[in-house]
Structure formats: structure tokens, C-alpha cells
Write a protein that holds these residues in place. Structure first.
Motif, short mmCIF file in Angstrom:
data_model
loop_
_atom_site.label_atom_id
_atom_site.label_comp_id
_atom_site.label_asym_id
_atom_site.label_seq_id
_atom_site.Cartn_x
_atom_site.Cartn_y
_atom_site.Cartn_z
N ALA A 83 0.85 -1.19 0.00
CA ALA A 83 0.00 0.00 0.00
C ALA A 83 0.89 1.25 0.00
O ALA A 83 1.99 1.22 0.56
CB ALA A 83 -0.91 0.00 1.22
N PRO A 84 0.45 2.33 -0.63
CA PRO A 84 1.26 3.55 -0.65
C PRO A 84 1.64 4.06 0.75
O PRO A 84 2.70 4.63 0.94
CB PRO A 84 0.38 4.55 -1.39
N ALA A 85 0.78 3.84 1.72
CA ALA A 85 1.09 4.29 3.08
C ALA A 85 2.21 3.47 3.71
O ALA A 85 2.95 3.96 4.58
CB ALA A 85 -0.16 4.20 3.95
N ASP A 86 2.38 2.23 3.27
CA ASP A 86 3.41 1.36 3.84
C ASP A 86 4.79 1.60 3.21
O ASP A 86 5.80 1.16 3.75
CB ASP A 86 3.04 -0.11 3.64
N ILE A 87 4.83 2.27 2.08
CA ILE A 87 6.09 2.48 1.38
C ILE A 87 7.04 3.35 2.21
O ILE A 87 8.23 3.09 2.28
CB ILE A 87 5.85 3.08 -0.01
N MET A 125 10.71 2.15 3.32
CA MET A 125 11.91 2.89 2.91
C MET A 125 12.76 3.30 4.12
O MET A 125 13.98 3.24 4.07
CB MET A 125 11.53 4.12 2.10
N SER A 126 12.12 3.68 5.22
CA SER A 126 12.89 4.06 6.40
C SER A 126 13.61 2.85 7.00
O SER A 126 14.73 2.96 7.48
CB SER A 126 11.99 4.73 7.44
N ARG A 127 12.98 1.68 6.95
CA ARG A 127 13.63 0.47 7.46
C ARG A 127 14.80 0.08 6.57
O ARG A 127 15.85 -0.33 7.07
CB ARG A 127 12.63 -0.68 7.51
#
Length: 83
Positions: A37-41, A45-47
Motif C-alpha cells: 500500500a502507498p502508506a506502507d512504502i 523505505m525508512s527500514r
């Protein structure tokens, strides 16, 4: 990272049934399902950035890049001298 799916893509020009030719790689990647989902991207990316930060950084040699491998080794040995 979490429940994010990971796909293995083997790229080769030999034409094996389990490989993808280089010429069709972009088409193959765009056909993969969009399971993030776009919210999970942002979280993903931070991880991934955190994983990259833990990797040791290689020192960048000063000056022009040497043309041969022999020169590169001698310059690397010389730059580490006296440390």
C-alpha cells in the motif's frame, strides 16, 4: 521487512525456462502484483535506510582513479600507511 513479499528474478540470455531475458526485464517487473500500500512504502523505505546505515562505508580514495589494478593496490597500501 515485515510481510512485504520478496521476488527472485533470474536474468540470463541463455533462454532457460526459469530465467527472464534482459530485453523483457522491465515488462516482467511491471507485471508483478502491487502488494504494498502507498502508506506502507514510507515505513519500508525508512527500514531499508536503517539497514543501509549499519553497513560499513568503504573509504573513498583521494585523487584520480588509477588505471590498472596494480596501481590501485599500491595506492591503497600507501594510503593506509601510518594509520
Amino acid at each position: 521487512v515485515g510481510d512485504t513479499p520478496i521476488y527472485d528474478v533470474i536474468v540470463a540470455e541463455d533462454g532457460s525456462p526459469d530465467t527472464v531475458p534482459v530485453s523483457r526485464l522491465a515488462k516482467h517487473l511491471t507485471k508483478l502484483p502491487k502488494s504494498i500500500a502507498p502508506a506502507d512504502i514510507t515505513d519500508l523505505m525508512s527500514r531499508l535506510r536503517a539497514l543501509d546505515a549499519t553497513r560499513p562505508q568503504l573509504p573513498v580514495p583521494k585523487g584520480p582513479m588509477p588505471g590498472s589494478l596494480k596501481q590501485a593496490r599500491s595506492q591503497a597500501r600507501q594510503s593506509m600507511r601510518g594509520r
